[in-house]
Enzyme design. Structure first.
Site, PDB file in Angstrom:
ATOM      1  N   ASP A  65       0.419   7.367  16.624  1.00 16.51           N
ATOM      2  CA  ASP A  65       0.176   6.017  16.819  1.00 16.51           C
ATOM      3  C   ASP A  65       1.111   5.371  17.938  1.00 16.51           C
ATOM      4  O   ASP A  65       1.808   6.304  18.510  1.00 16.51           O
ATOM      5  CB  ASP A  65       0.312   5.353  15.774  1.00 16.51           C
ATOM      6  CG  ASP A  65       1.669   4.945  15.291  1.00 16.51           C
ATOM      7  OD1 ASP A  65       2.500   6.032  15.619  1.00 16.51           O
ATOM      8  OD2 ASP A  65       2.058   3.842  14.841  1.00 16.51           O
ATOM      9  N   GLY A 107      -9.600 -10.315  12.596  1.00 13.69           N
ATOM     10  CA  GLY A 107      -9.690  -9.812  14.030  1.00 13.69           C
ATOM     11  C   GLY A 107     -10.528  -8.396  14.130  1.00 13.69           C
ATOM     12  O   GLY A 107     -10.323  -7.565  12.988  1.00 13.69           O
ATOM     13  N   TYR A 108     -10.828  -7.978  15.359  1.00 19.40           N
ATOM     14  CA  TYR A 108     -11.357  -6.619  15.317  1.00 19.40           C
ATOM     15  C   TYR A 108     -12.616  -6.421  14.268  1.00 19.40           C
ATOM     16  O   TYR A 108     -12.604  -5.656  13.597  1.00 19.40           O
ATOM     17  CB  TYR A 108     -10.621  -5.331  15.453  1.00 19.40           C
ATOM     18  CG  TYR A 108      -9.671  -5.351  16.701  1.00 19.40           C
ATOM     19  CD1 TYR A 108     -10.342  -5.614  17.840  1.00 19.40           C
ATOM     20  CD2 TYR A 108      -8.359  -5.045  16.759  1.00 19.40           C
ATOM     21  CE1 TYR A 108      -9.835  -5.270  19.342  1.00 19.40           C
ATOM     22  CE2 TYR A 108      -7.524  -5.202  17.912  1.00 19.40           C
ATOM     23  CZ  TYR A 108      -8.382  -5.261  19.286  1.00 19.40           C
ATOM     24  OH  TYR A 108      -7.734  -5.151  20.324  1.00 19.40           O
ATOM     25  N   TYR A 154      -6.138   9.008  15.016  1.00 23.08           N
ATOM     26  CA  TYR A 154      -4.836   8.566  14.411  1.00 23.08           C
ATOM     27  C   TYR A 154      -5.216   8.189  12.783  1.00 23.08           C
ATOM     28  O   TYR A 154      -4.218   8.830  11.900  1.00 23.08           O
ATOM     29  CB  TYR A 154      -4.581   7.265  14.777  1.00 23.08           C
ATOM     30  CG  TYR A 154      -3.403   6.620  13.885  1.00 23.08           C
ATOM     31  CD1 TYR A 154      -2.086   6.746  13.739  1.00 23.08           C
ATOM     32  CD2 TYR A 154      -3.924   5.446  12.912  1.00 23.08           C
ATOM     33  CE1 TYR A 154      -1.316   6.294  12.681  1.00 23.08           C
ATOM     34  CE2 TYR A 154      -3.206   4.891  12.094  1.00 23.08           C
ATOM     35  CZ  TYR A 154      -1.933   5.340  11.829  1.00 23.08           C
ATOM     36  OH  TYR A 154      -1.096   4.713  10.905  1.00 23.08           O
ATOM     37  N   GLU A 157      -4.636   1.691   6.398  1.00 25.04           N
ATOM     38  CA  GLU A 157      -4.921   2.194   7.832  1.00 25.04           C
ATOM     39  C   GLU A 157      -5.860   1.382   8.586  1.00 25.04           C
ATOM     40  O   GLU A 157      -5.527   1.421   9.668  1.00 25.04           O
ATOM     41  CB  GLU A 157      -4.919   3.665   7.542  1.00 25.04           C
ATOM     42  CG  GLU A 157      -3.758   4.637   6.946  1.00 25.04           C
ATOM     43  CD  GLU A 157      -2.611   4.167   7.875  1.00 25.04           C
ATOM     44  OE1 GLU A 157      -2.509   3.739   8.933  1.00 25.04           O
ATOM     45  OE2 GLU A 157      -1.511   4.481   7.173  1.00 25.04           O
ATOM     46  N   TRP A 216       0.925  -1.100  -0.102  1.00 26.58           N
ATOM     47  CA  TRP A 216      -0.047   0.117  -0.021  1.00 26.58           C
ATOM     48  C   TRP A 216       0.834   1.275   0.025  1.00 26.58           C
ATOM     49  O   TRP A 216       0.338   2.366  -0.115  1.00 26.58           O
ATOM     50  CB  TRP A 216      -0.856   0.133   1.237  1.00 26.58           C
ATOM     51  CG  TRP A 216      -0.091  -0.297   2.445  1.00 26.58           C
ATOM     52  CD1 TRP A 216       0.480   0.739   3.204  1.00 26.58           C
ATOM     53  CD2 TRP A 216      -0.016  -1.863   3.157  1.00 26.58           C
ATOM     54  NE1 TRP A 216       1.336  -0.103   4.406  1.00 26.58           N
ATOM     55  CE2 TRP A 216       0.844  -1.131   4.453  1.00 26.58           C
ATOM     56  CE3 TRP A 216      -0.490  -2.562   2.870  1.00 26.58           C
ATOM     57  CZ2 TRP A 216       1.153  -2.437   5.092  1.00 26.58           C
ATOM     58  CZ3 TRP A 216      -0.124  -4.041   3.647  1.00 26.58           C
ATOM     59  CH2 TRP A 216       0.853  -3.581   4.857  1.00 26.58           C
ATOM     60  N   CYS A 262      19.316   1.279  19.804  1.00 27.71           N
ATOM     61  CA  CYS A 262      19.835   2.827  19.972  1.00 27.71           C
ATOM     62  C   CYS A 262      21.135   2.988  19.072  1.00 27.71           C
ATOM     63  O   CYS A 262      21.403   4.045  18.484  1.00 27.71           O
ATOM     64  CB  CYS A 262      19.997   3.327  21.300  1.00 27.71           C
ATOM     65  SG  CYS A 262      18.326   3.011  22.138  1.00 27.71           S
TER      66      CYS A 262
END
Length: 350
Positions: A143, A86-87, A125, A42, A20, A202
């Site tokens: 986010d 899901g969701y 978001y 998204e 995407w 880091c």
DNA sequence: GAACCGTGGTA
DNA sequence: TTACCAAGGTT
């Protein structure tokens, strides 16, 4: 060089190719992303990993190449295609949003954050992400990655979720007016690959010189969050009723709540004190046989243990209204959530 | 603000 | 095995 541009140039060199994503080189040469692709990705990426989304995104684009195609689809087909991701309210809001934009916005997504925010399934978001990634508008995309990266960058000790309000203006300030969409993706990529929740790298971070969290040696402890609550364990039973042809009886779940609108074999209510082997809960009297292995599954806020039972319906059995028989080779195409697929697999139906 | 809403990968 | 975690939104 400005601090924020260091991250943008890191992104130019390290941008991952995603189905995407419009590559930074293409953005620089004036290519405009497809807002439909940006929106779809998204929504799919909400609380979901890139790896899990990839194939679903490709399937959706192939099945419904344009917003109009999706708006003209049947909700049932959207839910079937979404099964396993899901969701599931996301899938229903996706469909509502497609129809709404097609009908009220002439098939084109609005460019402004405030107008995107009014659409189903689009929150703070996603509104910012679409506005900036698809349309190049300046927006503060926040986010989980941005919260983590900036909380470390500025050594913010505020706990989540209150931290979000603190990060938003910092993100607005650091986001450049040139290529703001690429910058947002740069921070998110940074969070996904270098500034990771555990053991951040880091040593190779483009922001290593300016990161307060790193200087103070607390980067890997940020962002701070309240301790998680213990998940209770609920129990229940699933009944795989088959006919003489080996088809399984399915039904559609209720319109609201967990797994809303998805399909399932017959199941009992799930409760903390529910029985795992009480055949008075069976839909009909039959020679129910319990499968050797129970199904274990974890949802967002509870664990589930479910015993699975199999029987063949008597010859005269008529399925109740709203129920239907699904053949073994049709089950893969049903709108079955993963927990229900587990039950069918426990019964060796799939 | 807090509860609710899935799933698969990872340590 | 268990717990944590991921490009959040809705109620």
């Amino acid at each position: 060089m400005q601090d924020n541009l260091v991250v943008l140039y890191w992104y130019d060199r390290n941008s991952r190719q995603l189905p995407w994503r419009t590559a930074p080189a293409d953005i620089l040469s004036g290519v405009k992303p497809d807002p439909y692709h940006v929106w779809l990705s998204e929504i799919m990426l909400q609380q979901t990993t890139v790896a899990a989304v990839k194939n679903y995104f490709k399937l959706f684009i192939k099945t419904w190449p344009t917003l109009a195609d999706m708006a003209n689809a049947e909700e049932e087909d959207i839910l079937k295609a979404w099964a396993g991701l899901g969701y599931y309210s996301r899938a229903r809001n996706l469909y509502k949003c497609a129809k709404f934009v097609q009908l009220h916005h002439n098939g084109r997504f609005p460019e402004e954050e405030e107008r995107l925010l009014k659409l189903p399934g689009i929150g703070p978001y996603t509104a910012a992400a679409i506005s900036t990634i698809a349309f190049g508008r300046h927006a503060a995309v926040v986010d989980g990655n941005v919260e983590r990266v900036l909380s470390r960058r500025h050594a913010l000790l505020t706990e989540l979720p209150a931290l979000k309000a603190e990060v938003k203006p910092l993100m607005a300030e650091v986001t450049p007016h040139d290529r703001p969409g690429d910058f947002a993706q740069a921070i998110m990529d940074l969070g996904a690959t270098i500034c990771t929740p555990k053991s951040p790298a880091c040593g190779i971070c483009p922001w290593m010189d300016v990161c307060e969290g790193r200087k103070q040696g607390i980067a890997d402890t940020l962002p701070r969050k309240a301790p998680k609550k213990v998940k209770p364990t609920r129990r229940g039973m699933a009944f795989l009723l088959s006919d003489a042809r080996g088809r399984i009886l399915l039904r559609k779940r209720q319109d609201k709540g967990l797994l809303a609108g998805m399909s399932e074999p017959i199941t009992t209510h799930w409760a903390d004190d529910a029985a795992m082997a009480d055949l008075s809960h069976a839909p009909i009297t039959a020679d129910w046989v319990r499968t050797p292995k129970d199904v274990k599954h974890t949802f967002t806020h509870f664990h589930l243990e479910m015993s699975v039972w199999q029987a063949q319906a008597p010859a005269h059995y008529d399925e109740p209204d709203g129920y239907w028989w699904s053949a073994p080779d049709e089950l893969e195409g049903e709108a079955l959530p993963t927990v229900m697929m587990k039950a069918l697999k426990a019964g060796s139906v799939i």
